[in-house]
Write an enzyme that holds these catalytic residues in place. Sequence first.
Site, PDB file in Angstrom:
ATOM      1  N   HIS A 106      52.504-109.750 -24.570  1.00  0.00           N
ATOM      2  CA  HIS A 106      51.277-109.366 -23.874  1.00  0.00           C
ATOM      3  C   HIS A 106      51.338-107.873 -23.575  1.00  0.00           C
ATOM      4  O   HIS A 106      52.387-107.344 -23.253  1.00  0.00           O
ATOM      5  CB  HIS A 106      51.125-110.156 -22.572  1.00  0.00           C
ATOM      6  N   ASP A 185      42.634-116.581 -12.827  1.00  0.00           N
ATOM      7  CA  ASP A 185      42.809-115.257 -13.429  1.00  0.00           C
ATOM      8  C   ASP A 185      41.589-114.883 -14.260  1.00  0.00           C
ATOM      9  O   ASP A 185      41.165-113.730 -14.273  1.00  0.00           O
ATOM     10  CB  ASP A 185      44.077-115.198 -14.291  1.00  0.00           C
ATOM     11  N   ARG A 192      37.757-107.755 -11.373  1.00  0.00           N
ATOM     12  CA  ARG A 192      38.503-106.493 -11.232  1.00  0.00           C
ATOM     13  C   ARG A 192      37.961-105.427 -12.172  1.00  0.00           C
ATOM     14  O   ARG A 192      37.929-104.244 -11.854  1.00  0.00           O
ATOM     15  CB  ARG A 192      39.990-106.720 -11.522  1.00  0.00           C
ATOM     16  N   LYS A 211      48.837-116.417 -16.630  1.00  0.00           N
ATOM     17  CA  LYS A 211      48.405-117.080 -17.868  1.00  0.00           C
ATOM     18  C   LYS A 211      49.558-117.299 -18.833  1.00  0.00           C
ATOM     19  O   LYS A 211      49.602-118.285 -19.549  1.00  0.00           O
ATOM     20  CB  LYS A 211      47.216-116.400 -18.533  1.00  0.00           C
TER      21      LYS A 211
HETATM   22  N1  URA Z   1      46.272-107.741 -19.008  1.00  0.00           N
HETATM   23  C1  URA Z   1      46.020-108.800 -18.202  1.00  0.00           C
HETATM   24  O1  URA Z   1      46.037-109.940 -18.646  1.00  0.00           O
HETATM   25  N2  URA Z   1      45.746-108.566 -16.919  1.00  0.00           N
HETATM   26  C2  URA Z   1      45.712-107.328 -16.388  1.00  0.00           C
HETATM   27  O2  URA Z   1      45.463-107.189 -15.220  1.00  0.00           O
HETATM   28  C3  URA Z   1      45.978-106.233 -17.228  1.00  0.00           C
HETATM   29  C4  URA Z   1      46.255-106.464 -18.551  1.00  0.00           C
END
Ligand code: URA
Length: 459
Positions: A106, A185, A192, A211
């Site tokens: 990620h 999330d 956000r 996640k």
């Molecule tokens: N990737 C994500 O999944 N969440 C974040 O807050 C920033 C990058």
Amino acid sequence: MYLIAQNGQLNSFDIYHKRGYLACMLPQWIIEKKRDGVELSEEEIHSLIAGYTDGTVPDYQMSAFAMAVFMRGMTFAETAFLTDAMMKSGDILDISHISKPKADKHSTGGIGDKVSLVLAPLVACCGVVVPMLSGRGLGITGGTLDKLESIPGYRTNLSTREFLKILQKCGCSIMGQTAELAPADKKLYALRDVTGTVPSIPLIAASIMSKKLAEGTDVLTLDVKCGKGAFMKTLEQARELARTIVEIGARSNTPTNALVTDMNQPLGRTVGNALEVVEAVETLRGNGSTDLLEETIELSAEMLILTGTCHSKGEAAVLLKKQIDSGAAYEKFKEMITLHGGSPQAIDKTSTLPSASIQTFFSSPKAGYIVEVNAEQVGRACIVLGAGRKAVDEDIDHAVGISKIVKVGEWVERDQPLMLIHANDQTRLNNAVALLKDAVQISDKEAGVPSLILDRISI
Ligand code: URA
């Protein structure tokens, strides 16, 4: 303790949540505590996230909470509770019946970062299953789901059952959070994006890890971006985020390591959804830009080593390059696209992907060496063109963006193109050009090619 059980018993969040215990701590009291810099308890964080997930805590309260966290930060314990609460807001996948090792990667978000598109099929070709839950564009950074949705038919909203079926069949699947997987999330991420609360270490760490832990991967590699086009502007901040994530992974029995990578200039030569798919396809065909391939190989090698598939970076690099040279990784990408309902023809013939009506070169005012391509300015210009969102539910334009971007260290002649801008609207194009005016710096003195990998963090 602020939770009152229906049967008069105080209990943990899980029992409270599943059996319908009442919370007597009002959301605004939790927000006020965080605003005043007081450490929140596990119960407070869990009850706020449970309320946000079921809709009893509205977006305006969650926005205030996110801003309070942004301003005040969180202790490691609070960050771990937030991760846990968001992970438990939905299902937690058990994919232990898939006998092969499972690994995911990620990124914390960058400009032109299309690594996931190349990496998932590449690693799957090496016998490691890649269950990847990705996100949409956030702030000025692009999102893997938005990129994939520029492929006609590609579905990012699979059910858990469909996700598992694809994983078993092809070894990799990239989709978004569903109502079932880390839904808190999913909601908070979108909120956000439009409330100025993205670049916060606890919010990023909890967002990513909730996640990733819900998807059931055995191991995880993080690409923590650092620089002008990243949320973490300094090496120190990037290292702190990396350490937080690695530590959360370790506490959750998911071995996690992180590479801190450069995001001062865009990765590769394209920014924008369909344009980045084209570049990823070129890379899978063996014709991509050097930096994109190098970073993908480095991150993939970490995953192969963490799963015990390879014992050294050298061994991993040889195995990975073989998958590109043989065409196996390209075929695997097409297989994944097809299983997600996408058009494999659009991959074979990328000229059929969405394309913009206006294409105009942005040329160099003088000859010299490229010493800077400011990723933040390029990212902002792409948002203005329509490649990213200004509001939660805004549609994006998959066709627009920038391609043929010069790289730091290259020489350009006067009037030579520095980049090609793709737009569907003249006003947006003019605004983007204004933002790009100082994005590329040219000097008589040569600047070296910057290092891609700035640090490696592991337990
Ligand atoms: N990737 C994500 O999944 N969440 C974040 O807050 C920033 C990058």
